[in-house]
Design a protein around this motif. Structure first.
Motif, PDB file in Angstrom:
ATOM      1  N   GLY A  15       0.917  -1.192  -0.096  1.00 16.73           N
ATOM      2  CA  GLY A  15       0.060  -0.011   0.128  1.00 16.73           C
ATOM      3  C   GLY A  15       0.999   1.258   0.064  1.00 16.73           C
ATOM      4  O   GLY A  15       0.704   2.252  -0.682  1.00 16.73           O
ATOM      5  N   CYS A  16       1.865   1.547   0.744  1.00 18.07           N
ATOM      6  CA  CYS A  16       2.753   2.394   0.839  1.00 18.07           C
ATOM      7  C   CYS A  16       3.411   2.800  -0.472  1.00 18.07           C
ATOM      8  O   CYS A  16       3.554   3.896  -0.990  1.00 18.07           O
ATOM      9  CB  CYS A  16       3.644   2.303   2.145  1.00 18.07           C
ATOM     10  N   GLY A  17       3.959   1.432  -0.881  1.00 15.51           N
ATOM     11  CA  GLY A  17       4.602   1.688  -2.130  1.00 15.51           C
ATOM     12  C   GLY A  17       3.915   2.379  -3.307  1.00 15.51           C
ATOM     13  O   GLY A  17       4.212   3.187  -4.074  1.00 15.51           O
ATOM     14  N   LEU A  19       1.204   4.255  -2.969  1.00 19.41           N
ATOM     15  CA  LEU A  19       0.811   5.511  -2.829  1.00 19.41           C
ATOM     16  C   LEU A  19       1.939   6.389  -2.970  1.00 19.41           C
ATOM     17  O   LEU A  19       1.915   7.653  -3.318  1.00 19.41           O
ATOM     18  CB  LEU A  19       0.295   5.620  -1.177  1.00 19.41           C
ATOM     19  N   ILE A  20       3.285   6.143  -2.392  1.00 20.93           N
ATOM     20  CA  ILE A  20       4.456   6.931  -2.830  1.00 20.93           C
ATOM     21  C   ILE A  20       4.619   6.854  -4.299  1.00 20.93           C
ATOM     22  O   ILE A  20       4.943   7.950  -4.601  1.00 20.93           O
ATOM     23  CB  ILE A  20       5.528   6.123  -2.044  1.00 20.93           C
ATOM     24  N   TRP A  21       4.230   5.866  -5.073  1.00 26.47           N
ATOM     25  CA  TRP A  21       4.784   6.029  -6.458  1.00 26.47           C
ATOM     26  C   TRP A  21       3.458   6.821  -7.266  1.00 26.47           C
ATOM     27  O   TRP A  21       3.941   7.835  -8.049  1.00 26.47           O
ATOM     28  CB  TRP A  21       4.551   4.555  -6.979  1.00 26.47           C
ATOM     29  N   TRP A 202      -1.149  11.994  -2.081  1.00 26.30           N
ATOM     30  CA  TRP A 202      -0.965  10.838  -2.001  1.00 26.30           C
ATOM     31  C   TRP A 202       0.270  10.506  -0.904  1.00 26.30           C
ATOM     32  O   TRP A 202       0.174   9.442  -0.270  1.00 26.30           O
ATOM     33  CB  TRP A 202      -0.301  10.489  -3.366  1.00 26.30           C
ATOM     34  N   PHE A 203       1.295  11.460  -0.607  1.00 28.31           N
ATOM     35  CA  PHE A 203       2.090  11.301   0.392  1.00 28.31           C
ATOM     36  C   PHE A 203       1.408  11.151   1.872  1.00 28.31           C
ATOM     37  O   PHE A 203       1.957  10.253   2.515  1.00 28.31           O
ATOM     38  CB  PHE A 203       3.255  12.279   0.341  1.00 28.31           C
ATOM     39  N   ALA A 206       0.043   7.962   2.045  1.00 24.89           N
ATOM     40  CA  ALA A 206       0.969   7.023   2.466  1.00 24.89           C
ATOM     41  C   ALA A 206       1.622   6.831   3.942  1.00 24.89           C
ATOM     42  O   ALA A 206       1.717   5.736   4.420  1.00 24.89           O
ATOM     43  CB  ALA A 206       2.010   6.996   1.470  1.00 24.89           C
ATOM     44  N   TRP A 209      -1.601   5.162   5.758  1.00 28.13           N
ATOM     45  CA  TRP A 209      -1.481   3.812   5.478  1.00 28.13           C
ATOM     46  C   TRP A 209      -0.308   3.199   6.442  1.00 28.13           C
ATOM     47  O   TRP A 209      -0.541   1.902   6.696  1.00 28.13           O
ATOM     48  CB  TRP A 209      -1.349   3.383   3.950  1.00 28.13           C
ATOM     49  N   ALA A 210       0.826   3.747   6.321  1.00 29.85           N
ATOM     50  CA  ALA A 210       1.833   3.172   7.182  1.00 29.85           C
ATOM     51  C   ALA A 210       1.600   2.971   8.791  1.00 29.85           C
ATOM     52  O   ALA A 210       1.723   2.135   9.156  1.00 29.85           O
ATOM     53  CB  ALA A 210       3.278   4.291   6.956  1.00 29.85           C
ATOM     54  N   SER A 213      -1.067   0.328   9.311  1.00 26.86           N
ATOM     55  CA  SER A 213      -0.382  -1.137   8.935  1.00 26.86           C
ATOM     56  C   SER A 213       0.422  -1.271  10.216  1.00 26.86           C
ATOM     57  O   SER A 213       0.326  -2.615  10.688  1.00 26.86           O
ATOM     58  CB  SER A 213       0.519  -1.040   7.714  1.00 26.86           C
TER      59      SER A 213
END
Length: 226
Positions: A15-17, A19-21, A202-203, A206, A209-210, A213
Motif C-alpha cells: 500500500g505504501c509503495g 501511494l508513494i509511486w 498521496w504522500f 502513504a 497507510w503506514a 499498518s
C-alpha cells in the motif's frame, strides 16, 4: 508469530509503495505542467505579431497577434461565472479581417443585464491571443439557440454556427472598444495546475497507510487473553 504478521507487513509495504509511486508520478506531472506554463507565459509576454490566418494549434496556440477588421454583429453568448470581470456572457463574434477571412473573436464579458444592447459594428484594431478552447464536457448542456445562450466554448461547433475559420482570437484590447464589453485576456492563472496538491495528498495517504499498518501489526502481535 512471524507467520501471523506476514500478511499485514506485505499489505503495508504494498500500500505504501503504491501511494508513494502515485505521489512521485504527480511530482513528475508537476514538472511537466510547469514547463508547459513557462512556455505559455513566454508566448503571452512576447510582442504581438501581425495576424496570419494559416495558424495551427500545434505551433501557434497562445501566440499574441494584432489584426484589423470589423465584427459583423453576429455573435454567440456563453454564460460564464468566476471570471475576473464577474458573471455574464462571453461574447464570441464573427469578425471579418481586412483580407476577407472570417474568424471567431472572443470580445469579452457582457453583463447579465446587457443582452439587449446593440453590438458595436465598426472597423477596429485588435490585440489578442490565438486559442483553440474546448470547455465542453459530458455534463455541458446543449446551447439554448432560441435565447442565444451557450454553456461552453467549442471552436468547431461555434465556427460552424458563425461560418468562420475553426480557431479563436481572445481579445486583450480593441480600438475602439465595444462599450458593452469587458475584455478577458488570457493568463496562465486560468489554467489548472493541481499536481502539487495531488502529490501531497498521496504522500499523506502513504503516511496514514503506514500508521494503520503498524497498528495492525502491533495488534496482531498482542497476546490474546486466555
Amino acid at each position: 508469530m512471524l507467520r501471523q504478521i506476514i500478511f499485514p507487513v506485505l499489505l503495508g509495504i504494498a500500500g505504501c509503495g503504491v501511494l508513494i509511486w502515485l505521489g512521485l508520478w504527480q511530482i513528475d506531472r508537476l514538472a511537466w505542467k510547469e514547463d508547459i506554463l513557462a512556455n505559455i507565459n513566454a508566448r503571452l509576454a512576447a510582442d504581438p505579431q501581425p495576424f496570419a490566418d494559416d495558424v495551427t494549434e500545434a505551433d501557434d496556440e497562445y501566440t499574441r497577434v494584432t489584426l484589423s477588421g470589423a465584427p459583423t454583429g453576429q455573435e454567440l453568448q456563453v454564460l460564464v461565472s468566476g471570471t475576473a470581470a464577474g458573471t455574464g456572457y462571453r461574447v464570441i463574434s464573427r469578425f471579418e479581417t481586412e483580407d476577407g477571412s472570417a474568424i471567431l473573436l472572443d470580445q469579452g464579458l457582457l453583463p447579465l443585464d446587457g443582452k439587449a444592447a446593440e453590438p458595436l459594428v465598426a472597423p477596429m484594431q485588435v490585440i489578442g491571443t490565438v486559442l483553440w478552447p474546448d470547455d465542453q464536457n459530458s455534463s455541458t448542456p446543449d446551447p439554448d439557440l432560441s435565447e442565444n445562450i451557450w454553456f461552453a466554448r467549442n471552436v468547431v461547433t461555434m465556427a460552424e454556427a458563425l461560418d468562420t475559420r475553426p480557431f479563436m482570437v481572445v481579445a486583450t484590447a480593441t480600438t475602439p472598444a465595444d462599450p458593452r464589453l469587458t475584455p478577458l485576456p488570457i493568463t496562465t492563472a486560468d489554467i489548472k495546475n493541481d499536481h502539487f496538491e495531488y502529490a501531497v495528498t498521496w504522500f499523506l495517504l502513504a503516511i496514514v497507510w503506514a500508521v494503520m499498518s503498524l497498528f495492525l501489526i502491533l495488534r496482531t502481535l498482542r497476546p490474546k487473553d486466555a
